[in-house]
Structure formats: structure tokens, C-alpha cells
Design an enzyme around this catalytic site. Structure first.
Site, mmCIF file in Angstrom:
data_model
loop_
_atom_site.group_PDB
_atom_site.id
_atom_site.type_symbol
_atom_site.label_atom_id
_atom_site.label_comp_id
_atom_site.label_asym_id
_atom_site.label_seq_id
_atom_site.Cartn_x
_atom_site.Cartn_y
_atom_site.Cartn_z
ATOM 1 N N ARG A 234 -3.096 -11.929 3.815
ATOM 2 C CA ARG A 234 -4.339 -11.320 3.086
ATOM 3 C C ARG A 234 -4.550 -11.871 1.762
ATOM 4 O O ARG A 234 -3.463 -11.702 0.968
ATOM 5 C CB ARG A 234 -4.447 -9.774 3.208
ATOM 6 C CG ARG A 234 -4.669 -9.132 4.317
ATOM 7 C CD ARG A 234 -5.641 -9.483 5.467
ATOM 8 N NE ARG A 234 -7.034 -9.936 4.798
ATOM 9 C CZ ARG A 234 -8.002 -9.279 4.465
ATOM 10 N NH1 ARG A 234 -7.752 -7.830 4.698
ATOM 11 N NH2 ARG A 234 -9.163 -9.785 3.906
ATOM 12 N N HIS B 105 -10.855 -2.862 -1.069
ATOM 13 C CA HIS B 105 -11.623 -2.195 -0.433
ATOM 14 C C HIS B 105 -12.582 -1.554 -1.114
ATOM 15 O O HIS B 105 -12.288 -0.776 -1.594
ATOM 16 C CB HIS B 105 -10.735 -1.484 0.712
ATOM 17 C CG HIS B 105 -9.710 -2.224 1.352
ATOM 18 N ND1 HIS B 105 -10.012 -2.852 2.897
ATOM 19 C CD2 HIS B 105 -8.704 -2.864 1.404
ATOM 20 C CE1 HIS B 105 -8.944 -3.481 3.328
ATOM 21 N NE2 HIS B 105 -8.164 -3.080 2.449
ATOM 22 N N TYR C 2 0.714 -1.319 0.219
ATOM 23 C CA TYR C 2 0.187 -0.008 0.193
ATOM 24 C C TYR C 2 0.774 1.351 0.186
ATOM 25 O O TYR C 2 1.980 1.066 0.695
ATOM 26 C CB TYR C 2 -0.745 0.036 1.212
ATOM 27 C CG TYR C 2 -2.228 -1.025 1.205
ATOM 28 C CD1 TYR C 2 -3.203 -0.470 0.739
ATOM 29 C CD2 TYR C 2 -2.004 -2.118 1.883
ATOM 30 C CE1 TYR C 2 -4.355 -1.111 0.624
ATOM 31 C CE2 TYR C 2 -3.075 -2.971 1.695
ATOM 32 C CZ TYR C 2 -4.377 -2.406 1.247
ATOM 33 O OH TYR C 2 -5.295 -3.285 1.345
ATOM 34 N N HIS D 13 -7.257 -8.291 -2.530
ATOM 35 C CA HIS D 13 -8.591 -8.045 -2.159
ATOM 36 C C HIS D 13 -8.544 -6.438 -2.546
ATOM 37 O O HIS D 13 -7.707 -5.863 -2.704
ATOM 38 C CB HIS D 13 -8.822 -8.122 -0.841
ATOM 39 C CG HIS D 13 -8.006 -7.499 0.238
ATOM 40 N ND1 HIS D 13 -7.030 -7.869 0.609
ATOM 41 C CD2 HIS D 13 -8.257 -6.176 0.856
ATOM 42 C CE1 HIS D 13 -6.196 -6.951 1.215
ATOM 43 N NE2 HIS D 13 -6.963 -5.850 1.626
ATOM 44 N N TYR E 281 -0.705 -10.172 0.622
ATOM 45 C CA TYR E 281 0.286 -9.404 1.413
ATOM 46 C C TYR E 281 0.393 -10.306 2.873
ATOM 47 O O TYR E 281 -0.880 -10.503 3.243
ATOM 48 C CB TYR E 281 0.398 -7.908 1.564
ATOM 49 C CG TYR E 281 -0.863 -7.378 2.044
ATOM 50 C CD1 TYR E 281 -1.219 -7.046 3.410
ATOM 51 C CD2 TYR E 281 -1.878 -6.803 1.111
ATOM 52 C CE1 TYR E 281 -2.649 -6.601 4.055
ATOM 53 C CE2 TYR E 281 -3.134 -6.165 1.570
ATOM 54 C CZ TYR E 281 -3.364 -6.055 2.847
ATOM 55 O OH TYR E 281 -4.517 -5.658 3.443
HETATM 56 FE FE LIG Z 1 -6.203 -4.357 2.573
#
Ligand SMILES: [Fe+2]
Lengths: 241, 208
Positions: free
Chosen positions: A156, A161, A107, A159, A146
Site C-alpha cells: 500500500r 483512512h 497499525y 495513506h 506497508y
Molecule cells: Fe490502510
């Protein structure tokens, strides 16, 4: 018969409960008292609306909206679908905001420490407003999986959000979209906060080869359902209560 | 078998996670140039009617530590008690007041802060007036589904005493968790509304 009634009560058994110890952060952030059930008042049945004029032309194009020197690295995808209510009616004019990691699972955030590199051409945010039939679409790259600090080896699944505004504050929702066929969905403590397998499957987007752009981008269909309103067959105004 | 009601299920919630700011307030986390201004930062303009106030507070976890990664949204009526929403059927709200705000809690202090106006009273479905209030919606990492609550005003004792929603709270000792005190700060009425997710002072949250 009108559709001006209050919203169907939220099915709390379909949503994750607040306290889910396998997702450790929830332990100290979960209310322990029961929620106070409040029938809808005007404060819940109204909500902010956003105009198409507030949205820029690249807001729904994550491939281009942050690009500096070229396109971001990663598999090009289109995500599309409809926002419906529980009565299966489209929700037009719904603001959707989405955010995601880059293709390497990183991110762009000052608190993010994962060693996968930042992509100089990828910001990771976008937004759009549904059209008259409740439809939306955006273009992005497929996010990577990640690792995250929970258990010593929790990851995770890929995905995206989503934050969704319907027409009323009672419909406000944040959720996540997953990708069809990913075995990591079923190994994720955050996914597993949802108790019902069918509810989890509602968050798994389908690969849709009929919308794929040949030689360009794959397409994934993700419909979102917001709370619907009861029909008021006989008004019960609780006068004199 | 009986006929099916054929209703859809609401999409289940998932946590907003630690990076909700990327989607909600990208400029605040230095993702600039995608869009100019994050939505919900500004509620009032020079033409907005009503008394200017500051709302601030923190969101505490069960160990008493403020969340530094939460996102707080507010939704409120204008100074006449009308919502700026197409769903508002009672009249036309102040066009210079959106009624919706969104702020992250500060990364160092955990404080959120809104500049807004004091709302008017809104009727309960049976016609009685609710006390002036502001709806809060809180999301963060570790919160699996957004939490709804309301802030009431400490200087509205009479209205609070007759509010049909506050009257629904069975354990009266918990009512003060929804009421913000009003000290002045630099001449501006400032309401402090701390939210406790858990523990002795746990805020009353609503299933709306
Ligand atoms: Fe996330």
C-alpha cells in the site's frame, strides 16, 4: 428555489465497482445483483449529527493523543482542508474520523502481523468536526507504506483512512488520502479499484508549503466532496402515484 | 462549447480496510485513553420512548463464512417515526434517542448486536407510509463502497405488504432477505438480521 431536494444520484462510474478481482478480497464480498435504485426518502435525507462538545482537545492531534513517553517517531505533518458538497458549498459540522499506520507502516491492531515495530507513542486514530466554513485540520506523523497479502508483493502507498459524516445518511463515505508524488499510488490494487485516473487524483493531497510550520511540520491539503442536493425549482411531489 | 455546470465530483470511495476499528471503535481494539467511549455503542437510555429490542446478525461472504472484520452502522427513526436530525422537517424527535448506532462484527463469532427500540413508520415522499425499518450501512475489507440496505420487521406483515419501498423490489423472492424474524431471548424481543453479500440469499442492497 431551495436546496431541500434529494441528493444527486451517486455517479457509480466514479466510485470503484464492488467486484474488482485484482483486489482479491472483493471477489467474495461483492454483491452480484444490481443495486435497487431508491429515490431518497426521509430515511436517507436525515442523518446523525455530532456536537463539538463530544470531541476532546487532543482528538485531532495524533502526535499527542496517545503519547506515553514522548512524541511518536516520524515526519510531523498537518493535514487540512475543507468538506464541500457537489455544489461546492461547505459542509459545516461534519464529523471526520481518521486512522493510519505509524511511520514504519505498522497499525496498532490485534490482527496486524507486519514485522515493523509498534510505536509506543502512536495510537493512529483521530477525529474532528468541521467548522462553520467546512474547514478541518489535524496533526499527525506521515504514515509509512506497508506490504499486504494480496499478490505476493503488493504494497500500500502511504495513506490515511477517512470516515465522513455529512448531514444525511445518504452522504456517508469512507475513503483514503494519498500523498503527492508517491509512485506507489499507481501500483496499488486497492487504488486501482477506482477506474478513472482523475477520480484517483481527487484522493491525492497536495503538499502546501504556504501552511507548513517552519522548523516543525509539513502541510498537506485534502478537500473532501460529499454528495450535494438538487435544487427544487418546481416541486414534483408525485401526488396520486 | 456550452456553459459549464461546474459541479464538483463526490470523493471516490475506498475500502474501509481491515483496521477500520482503529478509527471507528478504537477502544474495542484496545487503543484506550484517546477517547473514553466509542461513538454509537449506546442508542437507548432509561428515558428513551418505545419498545426495547435487540438486533443481531452476521454478515456472510459468498462462501457462507461470516465476516469478522466488518463494521455495521444503523440509522433509524424514533418510536413516533421521527429522525433525530436537523434535516428532519416533520417534527421534533425523542431527544433521548440518537437513532444512530455502530458496532463491529465479533472477531470470533462474526455477530453484531444492537440494543435499540422499534421505530415508528416514516412516510414515503408521496405521503404513503413505509413499513417500520432500520437503515444499515456495512463496510469492511474487500467492500469498495459502503453497502446500504434496510431491515424490516417480521411481525409487521400488514405494514410490510403495503410498503412502497418493498413494493419496488421486482423479484419478490428476494423481499425476505430484508425481513428479520422475531424470536424472544430472555424475555427480550430479538430480531435476527443476517446479511448475505453474495450467493443465493444475497441481500437486496440499495442505491440511495
Ligand atoms: Fe490502510
Amino acid at each position: 428555489m431551495s436546496d431541500e431536494g434529494s441528493f444527486y444520484q451517486r455517479d457509480r462510474s466514479w466510485h470503484p465497482p464492488a467486484f474488482t478481482p485484482q483486489y482479491k478480497t472483493s471477489i467474495l464480498r461483492s454483491p452480484q445483483y444490481p443495486l435497487l435504485s431508491l429515490g431518497n426518502t426521509a430515511s436517507e435525507m436525515t442523518g446523525p449529527v455530532f456536537g463539538h462538545d463530544e470531541i476532546g482537545p487532543l482528538d485531532n492531534d495524533l502526535i499527542r493523543n496517545f503519547a506515553k513517553t514522548g512524541d511518536p517517531i516520524g515526519q510531523r505533518i498537518i493535514v487540512y482542508g475543507r468538506v464541500l458538497d457537489e455544489n461546492a458549498r461547505p459542509v459545516p459540522g461534519a464529523l471526520l474520523e481518521f486512522w493510519q499506520a505509524n511511520a514504519g507502516g505498522r497499525y496498532r491492531h490485534k490482527k496486524e502481523t507486519y514485522l515493523a515495530p509498534i510505536d509506543p507513542n502512536f495510537g493512529g486514530c483521530g477525529r474532528t468536526i468541521t467548522d462553520g466554513e467546512g474547514r478541518y485540520w489535524f496533526r499527525t506523523i506521515k504514515p509509512g507504506a506497508y506490504p499486504w497479502p494480496n499478490g505476493v508483493n503488493d504494497w500500500r502507498p502511504a495513506h490515511i483512512h477517512f470516515s465522513v459524516f455529512g448531514h444525511a445518511f445518504a452522504q456517508r463515505l469512507i475513503t483514503q488520502m494519498y500523498f503527492d508524488g508517491d509512485p506507489m499510488i499507481w501500483q496499488c490494487p486497492i487504488v486501482q479499484t477506482i477506474p478513472d485516473k482523475a477520480a484517483i487524483e481527487q484522493l491525492v493531497a497536495a503538499l502546501d508549503r504556504s501552511v507548513t510550520l517552519p522548523m516543525d511540520a509539513l502541510a498537506h491539503k485534502f478537500d473532501i466532496v460529499l454528495r450535494g442536493r438538487r435544487s427544487t425549482l418546481f416541486e414534483n411531489r408525485m401526488e396520486g402515484n | 462549447m456550452v456553459q459549464s455546470l461546474r459541479r464538483l465530483k463526490e470523493s471516490p470511495s475506498q475500502t474501509a480496510g481491515p483496521y477500520v476499528h482503529i478509527g471507528a471503535t478504537p477502544n474495542w481494539v484496545e487503543i484506550t485513553g484517546v477517547w473514553k467511549e466509542d461513538l454509537g455503542l449506546v442508542l437507548v437510555g432509561p428515558e428513551t420512548k418505545g419498545e426495547r429490542i435487540i438486533l443481531k446478525g452476521r454478515v456472510f461472504d459468498g462462501s457462507g463464512i461470516p465476516l469478522k472484520d466488518a463494521l455495521v452502522e444503523i440509522w433509524q427513526a424514533d418510536s413516533d417515526g421521527l429522525y433525530n436530525s436537523p434535516q428532519e422537517k416533520r417534527g421534533k424527535a425523542d431527544p433521548h434517542f440518537t437513532g444512530w448506532g455502530r458496532q463491529p462484527t465479533d472477531g470470533t463469532t462474526g455477530e453484531y448486536r444492537f440494543e435499540t427500540i422499534k421505530p415508528g413508520r416514516v412516510p414515503y415522499p408521496d405521503g404513503r407510509l413505509m413499513a417500520p425499518h432500520i437503515t444499515f450501512w456495512i463496510v469492511a475489507r474487500g467492500i469498495n463502497i459502503g453497502l446500504h440496505t434496510r431491515m424490516y420487521f417480521g411481525d409487521e406483515e400488514a405494514a410490510n405488504a403495503e410498503c412502497p419501498v418493498l413494493a419496488r423490489i421486482e423479484h419478490k423472492v428476494r423481499v425476505p432477505t430484508l425481513i428479520a424474524s422475531r424470536p424472544e431471548e430472555n424475555g427480550m424481543p430479538t430480531y435476527t438480521f443476517d446479511i448475505h453479500l453474495q450467493g443465493e440469499k444475497e441481500t437486496v442492497f440499495f442505491d440511495i
